[in-house]
Design a protein around this motif. Structure first.
Motif, PDB file in Angstrom:
ATOM      1  N   SER A 211      90.606 -73.118 -59.480  1.00  0.00           N
ATOM      2  CA  SER A 211      89.495 -73.583 -60.318  1.00  0.00           C
ATOM      3  C   SER A 211      89.297 -72.763 -61.599  1.00  0.00           C
ATOM      4  N   LEU A 212      90.166 -71.776 -61.848  1.00  0.00           N
ATOM      5  CA  LEU A 212      90.043 -70.943 -63.046  1.00  0.00           C
ATOM      6  C   LEU A 212      91.275 -71.072 -63.921  1.00  0.00           C
ATOM      7  N   VAL A 213      91.089 -70.822 -65.209  1.00  0.00           N
ATOM      8  CA  VAL A 213      92.199 -70.799 -66.160  1.00  0.00           C
ATOM      9  C   VAL A 213      92.183 -69.440 -66.849  1.00  0.00           C
ATOM     10  N   LEU A 214      93.296 -68.740 -66.790  1.00  0.00           N
ATOM     11  CA  LEU A 214      93.419 -67.463 -67.489  1.00  0.00           C
ATOM     12  C   LEU A 214      93.765 -67.749 -68.936  1.00  0.00           C
ATOM     13  N   GLY A 215      92.788 -67.560 -69.826  1.00  0.00           N
ATOM     14  CA  GLY A 215      93.000 -67.865 -71.236  1.00  0.00           C
ATOM     15  C   GLY A 215      93.539 -66.702 -72.033  1.00  0.00           C
ATOM     16  N   GLY A 216      93.272 -65.475 -71.586  1.00  0.00           N
ATOM     17  CA  GLY A 216      93.720 -64.304 -72.327  1.00  0.00           C
ATOM     18  C   GLY A 216      92.880 -63.093 -71.980  1.00  0.00           C
TER      19      GLY A 216
ATOM     20  N   ASP B 246      94.355 -51.811 -64.234  1.00  0.00           N
ATOM     21  CA  ASP B 246      93.970 -52.875 -63.309  1.00  0.00           C
ATOM     22  C   ASP B 246      94.069 -54.280 -63.906  1.00  0.00           C
ATOM     23  N   VAL B 247      94.326 -54.379 -65.199  1.00  0.00           N
ATOM     24  CA  VAL B 247      94.294 -55.682 -65.875  1.00  0.00           C
ATOM     25  C   VAL B 247      95.316 -56.651 -65.295  1.00  0.00           C
ATOM     26  N   ALA B 248      96.528 -56.206 -65.017  1.00  0.00           N
ATOM     27  CA  ALA B 248      97.560 -57.111 -64.491  1.00  0.00           C
ATOM     28  C   ALA B 248      97.119 -57.729 -63.169  1.00  0.00           C
ATOM     29  N   ALA B 249      96.528 -56.923 -62.282  1.00  0.00           N
ATOM     30  CA  ALA B 249      96.067 -57.446 -60.992  1.00  0.00           C
ATOM     31  C   ALA B 249      94.913 -58.423 -61.172  1.00  0.00           C
ATOM     32  N   VAL B 250      94.001 -58.129 -62.092  1.00  0.00           N
ATOM     33  CA  VAL B 250      92.890 -59.047 -62.360  1.00  0.00           C
ATOM     34  C   VAL B 250      93.433 -60.359 -62.930  1.00  0.00           C
ATOM     35  N   ALA B 251      94.376 -60.257 -63.857  1.00  0.00           N
ATOM     36  CA  ALA B 251      94.971 -61.462 -64.439  1.00  0.00           C
ATOM     37  C   ALA B 251      95.663 -62.296 -63.360  1.00  0.00           C
ATOM     38  N   ASP B 252      96.400 -61.647 -62.482  1.00  0.00           N
ATOM     39  CA  ASP B 252      97.067 -62.366 -61.392  1.00  0.00           C
ATOM     40  C   ASP B 252      96.045 -63.054 -60.490  1.00  0.00           C
TER      41      ASP B 252
END
Length: 103
Positions: free
Chosen positions: A29-34, A16-22
């Motif tokens: 208002s969010l930044v995906l840092g890693g 599920d990580v790829a979908a959460v990251a997307d």
């Protein structure tokens, strides 16, 4: 992220990580840092963090700005750094252990 699919632990399951990251990256208002994970008890840290590195690489390929890997604590920071961790938690090494908190 959950490295062992234990439903009692928090974090997204690896599939599920790829979908959460997307979803995170898609929010203004969010930044995906890693990615972040803690090695599960009973799993060698190098094995757990190897999985984390693979997932982090996949996330970074879709989201080049997601460069952080938060992994490792005082007892397994060498393995985490070996797997590419950019952030580690070392409170016990610096401050010593804590008494158990019981209500």
């Amino acid at each position: 992220m959950s490295l062992d699919d234990d439903p009692a632990r928090g974090g997204a399951r690896i599939p599920d990580v790829a979908a959460v990251a997307d979803a995170v990256a898609g929010q203004e208002s969010l930044v995906l840092g890693g990615v972040m994970a803690v090695a599960p008890l009973g799993v060698p840290a190098d094995v757990a963090f190897g999985k984390l590195r693979q997932v982090a690489d996949a996330v970074r390929s879709a989201h080049p700005g997601a460069v952080m890997i938060s992994a490792g604590m005082s007892d397994d920071l060498e393995q985490a750094i070996g797997a590419g961790a950019t952030h580690v938690r070392v409170g016990t090494a610096l401050l010593g252990g804590r008494r158990a908190f019981v209500r």
